[in-house]
Design a protein around this motif. Sequence first.
Motif, PDB file in Angstrom:
ATOM      1  N   ARG A  89       0.830  -1.211   0.000  1.00  0.00           N
ATOM      2  CA  ARG A  89       0.000   0.000   0.000  1.00  0.00           C
ATOM      3  C   ARG A  89       0.865   1.262   0.000  1.00  0.00           C
ATOM      4  O   ARG A  89       0.523   2.252  -0.658  1.00  0.00           O
ATOM      5  CB  ARG A  89      -0.940  -0.001   1.207  1.00  0.00           C
ATOM      6  N   PHE A  90       1.978   1.248   0.723  1.00  0.00           N
ATOM      7  CA  PHE A  90       2.901   2.386   0.681  1.00  0.00           C
ATOM      8  C   PHE A  90       3.403   2.606  -0.748  1.00  0.00           C
ATOM      9  O   PHE A  90       3.506   3.734  -1.219  1.00  0.00           O
ATOM     10  CB  PHE A  90       4.089   2.176   1.622  1.00  0.00           C
ATOM     11  N   ALA A  91       3.735   1.505  -1.439  1.00  0.00           N
ATOM     12  CA  ALA A  91       4.228   1.614  -2.814  1.00  0.00           C
ATOM     13  C   ALA A  91       3.162   2.202  -3.731  1.00  0.00           C
ATOM     14  O   ALA A  91       3.461   3.043  -4.594  1.00  0.00           O
ATOM     15  CB  ALA A  91       4.685   0.241  -3.313  1.00  0.00           C
ATOM     16  N   LEU A  92       1.907   1.780  -3.550  1.00  0.00           N
ATOM     17  CA  LEU A  92       0.824   2.334  -4.372  1.00  0.00           C
ATOM     18  C   LEU A  92       0.632   3.832  -4.107  1.00  0.00           C
ATOM     19  O   LEU A  92       0.443   4.616  -5.029  1.00  0.00           O
ATOM     20  CB  LEU A  92      -0.487   1.586  -4.091  1.00  0.00           C
ATOM     21  N   GLU A  93       0.697   4.213  -2.850  1.00  0.00           N
ATOM     22  CA  GLU A  93       0.515   5.621  -2.496  1.00  0.00           C
ATOM     23  C   GLU A  93       1.705   6.465  -2.963  1.00  0.00           C
ATOM     24  O   GLU A  93       1.553   7.635  -3.287  1.00  0.00           O
ATOM     25  CB  GLU A  93       0.330   5.776  -0.985  1.00  0.00           C
ATOM     26  N   GLY A  94       2.893   5.869  -3.000  1.00  0.00           N
ATOM     27  CA  GLY A  94       4.082   6.594  -3.429  1.00  0.00           C
ATOM     28  C   GLY A  94       4.082   6.928  -4.906  1.00  0.00           C
ATOM     29  O   GLY A  94       4.777   7.837  -5.342  1.00  0.00           O
ATOM     30  N   PRO A  97       0.508  11.221  -7.952  1.00  0.00           N
ATOM     31  CA  PRO A  97       1.120  12.531  -8.210  1.00  0.00           C
ATOM     32  C   PRO A  97       1.115  13.443  -6.985  1.00  0.00           C
ATOM     33  O   PRO A  97       2.034  14.218  -6.787  1.00  0.00           O
ATOM     34  CB  PRO A  97       0.288  13.117  -9.338  1.00  0.00           C
ATOM     35  N   VAL A  98       0.082  13.354  -6.165  1.00  0.00           N
ATOM     36  CA  VAL A  98       0.029  14.122  -4.919  1.00  0.00           C
ATOM     37  C   VAL A  98       0.176  13.123  -3.784  1.00  0.00           C
ATOM     38  O   VAL A  98      -0.713  12.306  -3.535  1.00  0.00           O
ATOM     39  CB  VAL A  98      -1.308  14.895  -4.791  1.00  0.00           C
ATOM     40  N   GLN A  99       1.316  13.185  -3.127  1.00  0.00           N
ATOM     41  CA  GLN A  99       1.594  12.210  -2.078  1.00  0.00           C
ATOM     42  C   GLN A  99       0.710  12.453  -0.860  1.00  0.00           C
ATOM     43  O   GLN A  99       0.497  13.595  -0.464  1.00  0.00           O
ATOM     44  CB  GLN A  99       3.052  12.297  -1.653  1.00  0.00           C
ATOM     45  N   PRO A 100       0.225  11.382  -0.260  1.00  0.00           N
ATOM     46  CA  PRO A 100      -0.593  11.535   0.940  1.00  0.00           C
ATOM     47  C   PRO A 100       0.269  11.817   2.168  1.00  0.00           C
ATOM     48  O   PRO A 100       1.475  11.595   2.162  1.00  0.00           O
ATOM     49  CB  PRO A 100      -1.295  10.185   1.064  1.00  0.00           C
ATOM     50  N   GLY A 126       8.955   6.088  -1.291  1.00  0.00           N
ATOM     51  CA  GLY A 126       9.054   7.463  -1.780  1.00  0.00           C
ATOM     52  C   GLY A 126       8.161   8.449  -1.047  1.00  0.00           C
ATOM     53  O   GLY A 126       8.018   9.591  -1.471  1.00  0.00           O
ATOM     54  N   LEU A 127       7.566   8.024   0.045  1.00  0.00           N
ATOM     55  CA  LEU A 127       6.706   8.915   0.819  1.00  0.00           C
ATOM     56  C   LEU A 127       7.555   9.738   1.780  1.00  0.00           C
ATOM     57  O   LEU A 127       8.368   9.190   2.523  1.00  0.00           O
ATOM     58  CB  LEU A 127       5.654   8.106   1.585  1.00  0.00           C
ATOM     59  N   THR A 128       7.366  11.046   1.762  1.00  0.00           N
ATOM     60  CA  THR A 128       8.192  11.927   2.589  1.00  0.00           C
ATOM     61  C   THR A 128       7.395  12.673   3.645  1.00  0.00           C
ATOM     62  O   THR A 128       7.986  13.230   4.560  1.00  0.00           O
ATOM     63  CB  THR A 128       8.917  12.959   1.711  1.00  0.00           C
ATOM     64  N   LYS A 129       6.096  12.683   3.532  1.00  0.00           N
ATOM     65  CA  LYS A 129       5.266  13.430   4.491  1.00  0.00           C
ATOM     66  C   LYS A 129       4.754  12.478   5.567  1.00  0.00           C
ATOM     67  O   LYS A 129       3.683  11.901   5.444  1.00  0.00           O
ATOM     68  CB  LYS A 129       4.098  14.104   3.784  1.00  0.00           C
TER      69      LYS A 129
END
Length: 140
Positions: A89-94, A97-100, A126-129
């Motif tokens: 799920r992290f990979a899908l969200e990453g 275009p607009v990161q959660p 790739g999630l930074t927030k």
Amino acid sequence: MAFASFDAKRSGAPMSEINMVPLIDVMLVLLVIFIVTAPLLTQAVKLELPKASSQVNDLRPERIEFAIDAAGTLYWNGEAVTRAEAQRRFALEGRKPVQPEIHLRADQNVPYRHVAFALADASKAGLTKVGFISEPDAAR
């Protein structure tokens, strides 16, 4: 304006007023030059500009509540998931275009390695927030 005088006493004295006529002549000539040359300096380039709508783009990021209880169980928006499912799920969200925003809630008794694994999985995707959610101190 100062004019020449036939008075013998004042004939040798310097003129105490400025003659404005030559200054006005120069200013008028400059004005005419600028009026004539200004239209020649503008050069137009024909462009096909893109059309844009005036609607507001609401790009507020989605919020994901990620929780870890004292036993180390992972929860994605209240739903229990395994670590492999959380990584997927992290990979899908990453890829969006607009990161959660990931709101991480961890029980104070959970071993830190579970929190570190969750942070590493989010970072690899790739999630930074990522924000940490805690309870306010009741002593204050």
